[in-house]
Design an enzyme around this catalytic site. Structure first.
Site, short mmCIF file in Angstrom:
data_model
loop_
_atom_site.label_atom_id
_atom_site.label_comp_id
_atom_site.label_asym_id
_atom_site.label_seq_id
_atom_site.Cartn_x
_atom_site.Cartn_y
_atom_site.Cartn_z
N LEU A 156 62.37 24.88 7.97
CA LEU A 156 62.62 23.93 9.07
C LEU A 156 63.41 24.64 10.17
CD1 LEU A 156 61.80 20.86 9.31
CD2 LEU A 156 64.25 20.41 9.16
N GLY A 157 62.80 25.68 10.72
CA GLY A 157 63.41 26.38 11.86
C GLY A 157 62.95 25.73 13.15
N ARG A 158 62.87 26.56 14.20
CA ARG A 158 62.48 26.03 15.52
C ARG A 158 61.10 25.35 15.45
NH1 ARG A 158 64.96 31.39 16.87
NH2 ARG A 158 63.16 32.10 15.72
N SER A 178 64.14 24.90 2.51
CA SER A 178 64.62 26.15 3.11
C SER A 178 65.81 26.56 2.26
CB SER A 178 65.03 25.94 4.57
OG SER A 178 66.03 24.96 4.64
N ARG A 236 53.12 33.35 7.92
CA ARG A 236 52.57 34.69 7.72
C ARG A 236 51.75 34.66 6.43
NH1 ARG A 236 53.21 35.53 12.24
NH2 ARG A 236 54.52 37.06 13.28
N ASP A 260 45.88 29.86 9.17
CA ASP A 260 45.84 30.60 10.45
C ASP A 260 46.14 32.07 10.22
OD1 ASP A 260 45.85 30.90 13.33
OD2 ASP A 260 48.02 31.00 13.24
N GLU A 265 45.48 40.74 7.41
CA GLU A 265 44.75 40.49 8.65
C GLU A 265 44.31 41.80 9.30
OE1 GLU A 265 47.52 36.70 9.85
OE2 GLU A 265 47.07 38.16 11.40
N HIS A 283 44.43 33.57 13.37
CA HIS A 283 45.82 33.75 13.86
C HIS A 283 45.94 33.35 15.34
CE1 HIS A 283 49.72 36.25 13.17
NE2 HIS A 283 49.93 35.24 13.99
P1 NDP Z 1 63.07 30.27 12.59
O1 NDP Z 1 63.84 31.52 12.33
O2 NDP Z 1 63.61 29.29 13.56
O3 NDP Z 1 62.80 29.50 11.21
C1 NDP Z 1 62.54 30.14 10.01
C2 NDP Z 1 62.72 29.17 8.88
O4 NDP Z 1 62.38 29.83 7.65
C3 NDP Z 1 64.14 28.64 8.71
O5 NDP Z 1 64.09 27.27 8.45
C4 NDP Z 1 64.66 29.39 7.49
O6 NDP Z 1 65.63 28.59 6.86
C5 NDP Z 1 63.37 29.51 6.68
N1 NDP Z 1 63.43 30.58 5.68
C6 NDP Z 1 63.70 31.89 5.90
N2 NDP Z 1 63.68 32.56 4.73
C7 NDP Z 1 63.41 31.65 3.76
C8 NDP Z 1 63.27 31.71 2.35
N3 NDP Z 1 63.43 32.88 1.68
N4 NDP Z 1 62.97 30.58 1.67
C9 NDP Z 1 62.82 29.41 2.32
N5 NDP Z 1 62.93 29.29 3.66
C10 NDP Z 1 63.24 30.39 4.37
O7 NDP Z 1 61.63 30.76 13.03
P2 NDP Z 1 60.49 29.99 13.85
O8 NDP Z 1 60.44 28.58 13.41
O9 NDP Z 1 60.62 30.31 15.28
O10 NDP Z 1 59.20 30.80 13.31
C11 NDP Z 1 58.91 30.79 11.91
C12 NDP Z 1 57.86 31.84 11.62
O11 NDP Z 1 56.60 31.39 12.11
C13 NDP Z 1 58.05 33.18 12.30
O12 NDP Z 1 58.93 34.01 11.55
C14 NDP Z 1 56.65 33.74 12.36
O13 NDP Z 1 56.40 34.60 11.27
C15 NDP Z 1 55.75 32.51 12.24
N6 NDP Z 1 54.94 32.31 13.45
C16 NDP Z 1 53.59 32.31 13.34
C17 NDP Z 1 52.80 32.16 14.47
C18 NDP Z 1 51.31 32.17 14.34
O14 NDP Z 1 50.65 32.54 15.32
N7 NDP Z 1 50.75 31.72 13.24
C19 NDP Z 1 53.39 32.02 15.80
C20 NDP Z 1 54.82 31.96 15.78
C21 NDP Z 1 55.57 32.12 14.65
P3 NDP Z 1 66.81 29.25 5.94
O15 NDP Z 1 67.28 30.47 6.68
O16 NDP Z 1 67.83 28.15 5.83
O17 NDP Z 1 66.16 29.55 4.65
#
Ligand code: NDP
Length: 318
Positions: A156-158, A178, A236, A260, A265, A283
């Protein structure tokens, strides 16, 4: 600061390439191989800035071959292909393009979710194949209702938050997994991913990539999701155990999946192509004119700010 010579690691949007070339002296990095090695040995020390993308990244070997690079400006938000700790140890600032793509990635997550649940791609194939008018007619199978269904979000990031907000329009209850629960959101945190998968009708994966999340969604999680459950991956490919997912889809141990991103890939295991319970797209989550333009602008803004001696508008946190 004098403008640094810029090394461009890969082809970029034409608009971005034009702007970069208008503002900076830019050189394209040769493709991997002997030519690149010779180029880096001869010219590696010339460059002060590197422009790359989230998918292409910058290996430690490349970073080390560029001893005077002080800034990396990356197109995209994923950091799984850049060792940011290594860059920080070298004193290199890393810029990326978060936030500007939240809407489009969230939109695509819902597009995929609706597609797999309501059989949109399958329906398109059915119409094009003339099956609707075939005699005897071939009945098109029923889909699954989305409105009101339970949505589990992994990460639940951005972007995850934006997906959660979209779910309100579909009256979907939301829980998320998360590593750390968040204090400022109305949705319930689920410390166990298996429990979240067992609860959810739809499990949308939007966590970070990289070693820490490799195969986070494994056979156990898929079995917990079960034959009525659907998986959507916009994070990913590495986050899912792709071989386990393929087996689960072939055996119908989950309801379906919409993907996606893939582990290797642009290679997608051809066994997926014969299955109707999977939707595959190349993607494209951020791939709209508006969002790619905004990402390109952010790549420039990060570079320009660094050259002006200002903080990067979107610096990777140290
Ligand atoms: P953020 O950094 O805002 O969010 C990442 C989330 O992942 C956080 O909620 C974090 O929470 C969680 N997380 C990280 N590590 C773990 C773990 N080991 N277990 C569980 N949860 C975890 O990133 P964004 O939301 O901006 O982007 C997320 C991802 O989306 C990017 O890293 C990118 O790889 C992918 N993406 C894909 C795109 C596409 O074209 N398909 C385009 C843009 C992004 P916490 O740290 O509390 O665990």
């Amino acid at each position: 600061m004098n403008k640094p010579l810029v090394l461009q690691a890969l082809p970029l949007l034409p608009w971005l390439e034009e702007r970069l070339h208008a503002l900076y002296a830019v050189t394209r990095l040769p493709a991997a191989g002997a030519e690149r090695d010779a180029f880096l040995a001869e010219r590696g020390a010339d460059f002060g800035a590197l422009v790359t993308s989230a998918a292409h990244g910058a290996s430690n070997a490349l970073i080390d071959a560029l001893p005077n690079v002080k800034v990396i400006s990356s197109f995209g938000v994923g950091l799984d292909q850049i060792d940011t700790a290594h860059a920080a140890a070298r004193g290199i600032a890393v810029g990326y393009t978060p936030d500007v793509l939240n809407d489009c990635v969230a939109d695509l997550a819902f597009g995929l979710l609706l597609d797999i649940a309501r059989r949109l791609s399958e329906g398109d194939r059915y119409v094009r194949a003339g099956q609707w008018t075939a005699k005897p007619s071939v009945a098109f199978p029923l889909g699954v209702k989305v409105s009101g269904a339970k949505l589990g979000i992994v990460g639940l990031g951005r972007i995850g938050r934006t997906i959660a907000q979209r779910s309100q329009g579909f009256d979907m209850p939301v829980r998320y997994h998360s590593r750390r629960p968040l204090a400022d959101v109305p949705w319930a945190h689920e410390p166990s991913l298996v429990d979240l998968a067992r609860w959810a009708d739809f499990l949308v994966v939007i966590t970070a990539g990289g070693a820490e999340t490799r195969h986070l969604v494994n056979a156990q999680v898929l079995d917990a999701l079960g034959p009525q459950g659907f998986l959507v991956n916009v994070s990913r490919g590495t986050v899912i155990d792709e071989a386990a997912l393929l087996r689960a889809l072939q055996d119908k141990r989950i309801g379906g999946a919409a993907l996606d991103v893939f582990e290797h890939e642009p290679r997608v295991p051809p066994e997926f192509f014969t299955l109707d319970n999977v939707v595959l797209v190349p993607h494209i989550a951020s791939a709209t004119v508006q969002t790619r333009q905004a990402m390109a602008q952010r790549v420039l803004d990060n570079l320009d700010a660094f050259v002006a001696g200002q903080p990067l508008p979107s610096a990777v946190p140290a």
